[in-house]
Write a protein that holds these residues in place. Sequence first.
Motif, PDB file in Angstrom:
ATOM      1  N   ALA A  95       0.832  -1.214   0.000  1.00 29.12           N
ATOM      2  CA  ALA A  95       0.000   0.000   0.000  1.00 29.12           C
ATOM      3  C   ALA A  95       0.864   1.261   0.000  1.00 29.12           C
TER       4      ALA A  95
ATOM      5  N   THR B  76      -5.500   7.277  -6.490  1.00 29.71           N
ATOM      6  CA  THR B  76      -5.862   8.102  -5.339  1.00 29.71           C
ATOM      7  C   THR B  76      -6.797   9.240  -5.769  1.00 29.71           C
TER       8      THR B  76
ATOM      9  N   TYR C 221     -10.219   7.875  -6.311  1.00 33.24           N
ATOM     10  CA  TYR C 221     -10.836   7.544  -5.026  1.00 33.24           C
ATOM     11  C   TYR C 221     -11.271   8.804  -4.258  1.00 33.24           C
TER      12      TYR C 221
ATOM     13  N   PRO D  23       1.044   4.414   3.040  1.00 36.08           N
ATOM     14  CA  PRO D  23      -0.301   3.897   3.255  1.00 36.08           C
ATOM     15  C   PRO D  23      -1.284   4.950   3.775  1.00 36.08           C
ATOM     16  N   GLN D  24      -2.432   4.963   3.164  1.00 33.53           N
ATOM     17  CA  GLN D  24      -3.573   5.803   3.562  1.00 33.53           C
ATOM     18  C   GLN D  24      -3.308   7.307   3.604  1.00 33.53           C
TER      19      GLN D  24
ATOM     20  N   ASP E  99     -10.907   1.411   4.258  1.00 40.58           N
ATOM     21  CA  ASP E  99      -9.888   2.190   3.545  1.00 40.58           C
ATOM     22  C   ASP E  99      -8.582   1.428   3.323  1.00 40.58           C
ATOM     23  N   TRP E 100      -8.172   0.622   4.294  1.00 36.03           N
ATOM     24  CA  TRP E 100      -6.897  -0.094   4.135  1.00 36.03           C
ATOM     25  C   TRP E 100      -6.935  -0.967   2.889  1.00 36.03           C
TER      26      TRP E 100
ATOM     27  N   ASP F  68      -7.070   1.209  -0.264  1.00 38.80           N
ATOM     28  CA  ASP F  68      -5.744   1.819  -0.387  1.00 38.80           C
ATOM     29  C   ASP F  68      -4.834   0.921  -1.232  1.00 38.80           C
ATOM     30  N   ARG F  69      -4.917  -0.380  -0.962  1.00 34.82           N
ATOM     31  CA  ARG F  69      -4.065  -1.313  -1.722  1.00 34.82           C
ATOM     32  C   ARG F  69      -4.450  -1.315  -3.201  1.00 34.82           C
TER      33      ARG F  69
ATOM     34  N   ARG G   6      -5.929   1.151  -4.861  1.00 31.59           N
ATOM     35  CA  ARG G   6      -5.575   2.396  -5.556  1.00 31.59           C
ATOM     36  C   ARG G   6      -4.064   2.543  -5.708  1.00 31.59           C
ATOM     37  N   THR G   7      -3.302   2.031  -4.736  1.00 28.73           N
ATOM     38  CA  THR G   7      -1.839   2.107  -4.845  1.00 28.73           C
ATOM     39  C   THR G   7      -1.362   1.317  -6.073  1.00 28.73           C
TER      40      THR G   7
END
Length: 413
Positions: free
Chosen positions: A266, A305, A308, A347-348, A375-376, A379-380, A382-383
């Motif tokens: 992430a 990101t 999102y 991350p985040q 979100d976690w 997050d992965r 979108r990363t």
Amino acid sequence: MKENSNKLLFGIFIGVILGGIFGAFFGPQAVTLKIFGDLFLNALKMLVVPLVFVSLVVGVTNIGNISQFGKEGAWTIFFYMLTTGIAVITGMILVNIIQPGVGMDLSTALTPDKVSGTDYSFIKVLEGIIPANLFKSMVEMDILPIIFFALFFGICLSQLEAKGKVVVDFFNQANEVILKMVGYILLTAPVGVFALVAARLGAAGGAHFFTNELPRVGKYSLTVILGLGIHGAITLPILLWAVSGRNPFTYIKNVLEALLTAFSTASSSATLPVTMDAVEVKNKISPKISGFVLPLGATINMDGTALYEAVAAMFIAQAYGIHLSASAQVIIFLTATLAAIGAAGIPQAGLVTMVIVLKSVGLPLEGIGMLLAVDWFLDRCRTTVNVFGDTVVAAMVDKRIDGKASFWQWLRS
Ligand code: ASP
């Protein structure tokens, strides 16, 4: 050699899948694996600062002259903006069609600690670009100021011409050494990604996460994932093919290790060593392009990101029954892009910079509370798209700088 790299890729792929299964079914036990994930993550992070510094100096000194560098910089920023803009528009179209926020239960809406009290402003990000103390930036793994210093250093070094040869050679060789280190660290990636995925899913409650947490904001998550899917699997490959002429399947296969690492960590920044390896070594993009495009991209080019941020802000508005006019949506488009540029590759980070978007159109910050539990995971996802976007821009800039046929020539042919 090729066979080994295929085996490694397969190992990393299996690591992610098994990590998911293990995390889902052995939640609490899976958390104990965290140490193996952290060791892998630390090994990658250890290389980020030297890699950014060295590869940028190599990139700038290989470019030759300032006007060529300006051309490369302009194309890079143009493609970053283009891809990020398309990503945000994709997200906004989907969120307007799917309307995930309508009829939401607002009981989980609380401003998370992470966000409350953040006085986030874009000016602050700009202010931080010039490092008052380079070592402080290095200690904090703050990439933008390191980029600034390395560019400045590289430009001055190339002005020394023949006198600077020893230093240029030093940086070229140091770059090779670091990429070799990346190769060795990657050998541990199957175990590393397994542990990272298993421990994180375990900490989020294992399979319970998919049956209870995710469905609570299921439509929102679906909108984000669908948008990321369209951008990552359709838009970016088409752009890659159209502008660079490369075969998207081969290109993606060669960057898959980086994408899986992005999903597991992430963090675009922590993934950077793997991204460099995939683009420079496997996809044979010139170091003078990748050395500049990728470190910059890891911090400022975040298609996933941005998408999102826009979806999340519109989702919050829908949940609170706040009507957003066309002009408010334009503001969301612009601020989501800025918030993604401002988000660090960690991350985040996007969750925190979302404050910019929400404040710009007067949406309640408590809305972020609804998104926290999932979100976690998002997050992965979108990363992964963020990193893929960087690799695609590297190929496009490479073609524009070194290639023969241009996009317009291609269009006319
Ligand atoms: N984790 C993302 C990245 O490193 C940033 C974010 O969206 O939070 O690219």
